[in-house]
Design a protein around this motif. Structure first.
Motif, PDB file in Angstrom:
ATOM      1  N   ALA B 104      31.513  66.569 -16.634  1.00  0.00           N
ATOM      2  CA  ALA B 104      30.414  65.835 -15.983  1.00  0.00           C
ATOM      3  C   ALA B 104      29.124  65.989 -16.783  1.00  0.00           C
ATOM      4  O   ALA B 104      28.324  65.048 -16.895  1.00  0.00           O
ATOM      5  CB  ALA B 104      30.211  66.336 -14.555  1.00  0.00           C
ATOM      6  N   VAL B 107      29.342  63.696 -19.666  1.00  0.00           N
ATOM      7  CA  VAL B 107      29.138  62.317 -19.201  1.00  0.00           C
ATOM      8  C   VAL B 107      27.635  62.035 -19.082  1.00  0.00           C
ATOM      9  O   VAL B 107      27.152  60.984 -19.518  1.00  0.00           O
ATOM     10  CB  VAL B 107      29.840  62.087 -17.840  1.00  0.00           C
ATOM     11  CG1 VAL B 107      29.369  60.783 -17.199  1.00  0.00           C
ATOM     12  CG2 VAL B 107      31.348  62.043 -18.025  1.00  0.00           C
ATOM     13  N   ARG B 108      26.904  62.985 -18.487  1.00  0.00           N
ATOM     14  CA  ARG B 108      25.451  62.788 -18.345  1.00  0.00           C
ATOM     15  C   ARG B 108      24.788  62.688 -19.711  1.00  0.00           C
ATOM     16  O   ARG B 108      23.890  61.868 -19.926  1.00  0.00           O
ATOM     17  CB  ARG B 108      24.833  63.927 -17.524  1.00  0.00           C
ATOM     18  CG  ARG B 108      25.035  63.776 -16.037  1.00  0.00           C
ATOM     19  CD  ARG B 108      24.128  64.707 -15.240  1.00  0.00           C
ATOM     20  NE  ARG B 108      24.578  66.091 -15.277  1.00  0.00           N
ATOM     21  CZ  ARG B 108      25.560  66.571 -14.499  1.00  0.00           C
ATOM     22  NH1 ARG B 108      26.192  65.779 -13.665  1.00  0.00           N
ATOM     23  NH2 ARG B 108      25.910  67.840 -14.578  1.00  0.00           N
ATOM     24  N   ILE B 110      26.109  61.754 -22.559  1.00  0.00           N
ATOM     25  CA  ILE B 110      26.491  60.501 -23.223  1.00  0.00           C
ATOM     26  C   ILE B 110      25.782  59.314 -22.583  1.00  0.00           C
ATOM     27  O   ILE B 110      25.453  58.340 -23.270  1.00  0.00           O
ATOM     28  CB  ILE B 110      28.034  60.335 -23.187  1.00  0.00           C
ATOM     29  CG1 ILE B 110      28.670  61.317 -24.189  1.00  0.00           C
ATOM     30  CG2 ILE B 110      28.451  58.908 -23.518  1.00  0.00           C
ATOM     31  CD1 ILE B 110      30.182  61.298 -24.232  1.00  0.00           C
ATOM     32  N   GLN B 111      25.507  59.410 -21.304  1.00  0.00           N
ATOM     33  CA  GLN B 111      24.841  58.292 -20.630  1.00  0.00           C
ATOM     34  C   GLN B 111      23.511  57.965 -21.320  1.00  0.00           C
ATOM     35  O   GLN B 111      23.155  56.791 -21.477  1.00  0.00           O
ATOM     36  CB  GLN B 111      24.631  58.634 -19.144  1.00  0.00           C
ATOM     37  CG  GLN B 111      24.045  57.490 -18.330  1.00  0.00           C
ATOM     38  CD  GLN B 111      22.541  57.514 -18.332  1.00  0.00           C
ATOM     39  OE1 GLN B 111      21.937  58.564 -18.123  1.00  0.00           O
ATOM     40  NE2 GLN B 111      21.918  56.373 -18.580  1.00  0.00           N
ATOM     41  N   VAL B 114      24.417  55.974 -24.376  1.00  0.00           N
ATOM     42  CA  VAL B 114      24.864  54.616 -24.029  1.00  0.00           C
ATOM     43  C   VAL B 114      23.644  53.743 -23.710  1.00  0.00           C
ATOM     44  O   VAL B 114      23.578  52.578 -24.096  1.00  0.00           O
ATOM     45  CB  VAL B 114      25.851  54.659 -22.841  1.00  0.00           C
ATOM     46  CG1 VAL B 114      26.084  53.270 -22.253  1.00  0.00           C
ATOM     47  CG2 VAL B 114      27.178  55.272 -23.294  1.00  0.00           C
ATOM     48  N   HIS B 115      22.684  54.336 -23.026  1.00  0.00           N
ATOM     49  CA  HIS B 115      21.451  53.599 -22.689  1.00  0.00           C
ATOM     50  C   HIS B 115      20.764  53.091 -23.960  1.00  0.00           C
ATOM     51  O   HIS B 115      20.346  51.932 -24.027  1.00  0.00           O
ATOM     52  CB  HIS B 115      20.540  54.531 -21.894  1.00  0.00           C
ATOM     53  CG  HIS B 115      19.230  53.931 -21.525  1.00  0.00           C
ATOM     54  ND1 HIS B 115      19.121  52.886 -20.629  1.00  0.00           N
ATOM     55  CD2 HIS B 115      17.964  54.205 -21.939  1.00  0.00           C
ATOM     56  CE1 HIS B 115      17.845  52.551 -20.509  1.00  0.00           C
ATOM     57  NE2 HIS B 115      17.125  53.336 -21.291  1.00  0.00           N
ATOM     58  N   ALA B 118      22.783  50.385 -25.682  1.00  0.00           N
ATOM     59  CA  ALA B 118      22.702  49.107 -24.967  1.00  0.00           C
ATOM     60  C   ALA B 118      21.270  48.573 -24.977  1.00  0.00           C
ATOM     61  O   ALA B 118      20.872  47.840 -24.075  1.00  0.00           O
ATOM     62  CB  ALA B 118      23.204  49.291 -23.536  1.00  0.00           C
ATOM     63  N   ASP B 119      20.515  48.952 -25.994  1.00  0.00           N
ATOM     64  CA  ASP B 119      19.155  48.438 -26.202  1.00  0.00           C
ATOM     65  C   ASP B 119      18.128  48.955 -25.219  1.00  0.00           C
ATOM     66  O   ASP B 119      17.048  48.355 -25.072  1.00  0.00           O
ATOM     67  CB  ASP B 119      19.126  46.892 -26.166  1.00  0.00           C
ATOM     68  CG  ASP B 119      19.952  46.301 -27.295  1.00  0.00           C
ATOM     69  OD1 ASP B 119      20.146  46.992 -28.309  1.00  0.00           O
ATOM     70  OD2 ASP B 119      20.387  45.148 -27.156  1.00  0.00           O
ATOM     71  N   PRO B 123      14.004  57.495 -22.934  1.00  0.00           N
ATOM     72  CA  PRO B 123      13.300  57.986 -21.748  1.00  0.00           C
ATOM     73  C   PRO B 123      12.093  58.836 -22.143  1.00  0.00           C
ATOM     74  O   PRO B 123      11.974  59.285 -23.290  1.00  0.00           O
ATOM     75  CB  PRO B 123      14.362  58.843 -21.048  1.00  0.00           C
ATOM     76  CG  PRO B 123      15.293  59.266 -22.133  1.00  0.00           C
ATOM     77  CD  PRO B 123      15.297  58.152 -23.139  1.00  0.00           C
ATOM     78  N   ASP B 125      11.425  61.812 -21.312  1.00  0.00           N
ATOM     79  CA  ASP B 125      11.768  63.209 -21.617  1.00  0.00           C
ATOM     80  C   ASP B 125      12.877  63.281 -22.665  1.00  0.00           C
ATOM     81  O   ASP B 125      13.700  64.197 -22.642  1.00  0.00           O
ATOM     82  CB  ASP B 125      12.198  63.933 -20.339  1.00  0.00           C
ATOM     83  CG  ASP B 125      13.421  63.278 -19.692  1.00  0.00           C
ATOM     84  OD1 ASP B 125      13.793  62.156 -20.123  1.00  0.00           O
ATOM     85  OD2 ASP B 125      14.004  63.878 -18.771  1.00  0.00           O
ATOM     86  N   ARG B 157      30.054  53.818 -29.458  1.00  0.00           N
ATOM     87  CA  ARG B 157      30.490  53.970 -28.058  1.00  0.00           C
ATOM     88  C   ARG B 157      31.920  54.516 -28.010  1.00  0.00           C
ATOM     89  O   ARG B 157      32.247  55.361 -27.176  1.00  0.00           O
ATOM     90  CB  ARG B 157      30.451  52.617 -27.352  1.00  0.00           C
ATOM     91  CG  ARG B 157      29.048  52.084 -27.062  1.00  0.00           C
ATOM     92  CD  ARG B 157      29.195  50.651 -26.555  1.00  0.00           C
ATOM     93  NE  ARG B 157      28.008  50.082 -25.985  1.00  0.00           N
ATOM     94  CZ  ARG B 157      27.207  49.242 -26.631  1.00  0.00           C
ATOM     95  NH1 ARG B 157      27.440  48.931 -27.889  1.00  0.00           N
ATOM     96  NH2 ARG B 157      26.143  48.717 -26.027  1.00  0.00           N
TER      97      ARG B 157
END
Lengths: 321, 321
Positions: B104, B107-108, B110-111, B114-115, B118-119, B123, B125, B157
């Motif tokens: 998990a 996954v966080r 990698i998210q 992925v963001h 996907a352009d 963030p 932080d 990806r």
């Protein structure tokens, strides 16, 4: 604000979009044809067992896609409808609760899809989901430019990753930061895929410079955020009516972040939806009045994509408890 | 067959590639320049803490990339080297054992990637991995065509998904089917990404029809399979020398599938490697003698990519126990 009255749930506010996206929304004359095609496609690739589930899904996908691209030709509509049927059936079958029970199983299932998305050959023991995806990708490759194909298959990977992300967090929503949730939502609600598919269905291509400009990105993001939010409002109400509201939902996240009750969170989300709609409306109008034909086509696509999500939350799939 | 003698491990056969890919392999004159640049890039984006780990990684990446694209200009080499440094550091930091303990968390992590893929905007932080990836994607977008950019980001990806797939299976390798393992391996060993990056580094573009032809796909697959296999042979020997062979490795899978001992599995894998090498050699030679300049360039790229993996397994990172 309009209100919605659902069995077992207090009356909850919905965003008032009557000034930004007033209905009625245009729809394609080909809806029935798409629906008939979907039935045949599901016969060829039996993705769903129960006849009731098949009928409901074919109905919402056909009428949804007919509203998403009301001016499109049948061949593009049918490709888009098959793709969305596949994604929805995949999520219903392998995602959500099933996946939360065993994320490893979902990872294995998705690996087969990633293999096909990365140009791999279907395995010898391919099931209907692999076979149907292979059929979709072959047709997509025929219709799309190389960049369009890659853009759509990139979005599909993001949708599948989003399902995995959800599967790992359904059981522990307290680990979910609002920022991350909002970043994942446009993928899982399929709106990013729809935006990428629009060029293939309607046969236009944005110039790369325009694509990466704020003038295009801003209304795309606003439509994407609006779509996720509307879906969350609709699904939270629907799930609440069943007594099992989804913990991975904007409403739940707002209640936790702001220590507030459900109606207050709903009201905050509804206001946010109105803001997204206003931003989308402004950006779409600007694109629509540009002197570039593909930008005008993109404005039209973003407009009808937004409308389709507004239409969706009133459809039987969401309102039936 | 050549043999390799490693501390604590019986002498294990390695594939004999002396006829298909005879060394010595050409290398770029810019290796030192790349290595110096990598040191600076890691200073700007501190992806790795321990100075020893930094030095070793900069060394292998610089010299590996110098062998992967021996004829490339420095600016392309540097972009490729940064990308591979990032991928390797990401895997070392978040993948493998760390990830198996908490999929998990991976996954966080990698998210966030992925963001960006996907352009999405970085963030507020953003940590060094996000910032470094954003830097890489900006430079890649500047240098690549739209389709090339999308092809590489699709591969990235797939690499990240491959890490997730591994993380979910390290603890239960008995659930892994050989077929699935072989499908994932070209992604996790980064060879598919290298093949996609080649066009960007060397500035050519395959015609789409050629790209999807067996004449291109077959040697690509053979090189990809060879790369994964060589990496598995090298890493199994290395991990065995430490007493902890990786259970997710072709050797382990063969021992389970064929109920055989390690040397027998090693010999089978070595023979398979020789077969992949022969297939790759045949396909590369055919491409090299075509009358299309981009096909000839692609042949050259596939050749040197294969050579870089052959070179890699003898590098310190693999041979030091």
């Amino acid at each position: 604000m309009t209100t919605t009255d659902r069995t077992g749930v207090a009356t909850l506010p919905m965003p008032d979009l009557s000034r930004t996206f007033p209905g009625p929304f245009p729809t394609s004359p080909h809806a029935d044809r798409i629906q008939a095609h979907l039935g045949q496609w599901l016969h060829r690739f039996p993705l769903l067992g129960p006849p009731d589930a098949r009928r409901t899904l074919c109905d919402i996908v056909a009428h949804g896609v007919a509203r998403t691209f009301p001016t499109a030709e049948p061949d593009g509509l049918v490709l888009c409808a098959d793709l969305f049927l596949w994604l929805t059936a995949f999520d219903d079958t392998y995602g959500e609760a099933a996946a939360a029970g065993s994320p490893a199983r979902l990872v294995r299932r998705i690996q087969g899809c990633v293999h096909l998305l990365a140009d791999g050959e279907p395995p010898g023991d391919a099931g209907p989901f692999d076979e149907a995806l292979h059929d979709l990708l072959t047709r997509l490759r025929t219709r799309a430019t190389a960049a369009q194909y890659l853009r759509v298959t990139g979005c599909l990977r993001d949708v599948l990753f989003g399902m995995l992300w959800e599967a790992h967090h359904l059981a522990e929503p307290d680990h979910v930061r609002m920022h991350d949730y909002l970043a994942v939502r446009p993928h899982t609600v399929l709106v990013r895929t729809l935006i990428a598919v629009a060029e293939v269905v309607l046969r236009y291509e944005l110039p790369e410079e325009a694509r990466n400009s704020p003038a295009v990105r801003q209304p795309e993001s606003a439509v994407a955020d609006l779509a996720g939010l509307l879906n969350d409002l609709g699904s939270y109400a629907r799930e609440s009516a069943k007594g099992v509201p989804n913990s991975l939902n904007l409403i739940s996240l707002i209640t936790r972040a702001q220590h507030c009750d459900i109606p207050t969170a709903y009201a905050a989300a509804a206001r946010l939806g109105e803001e997204h709609a206003a931003t989308a409306r402004h950006g779409i109008d600007r694109l629509a009045t540009s002197d570039s034909a593909p930008l005008q086509q993109h404005a039209e696509a973003l407009e009808s994509i937004a409308c389709s999500y507004i239409w969706h939350i009133d459809h039987a799939r969401y309102t039936k408890a």
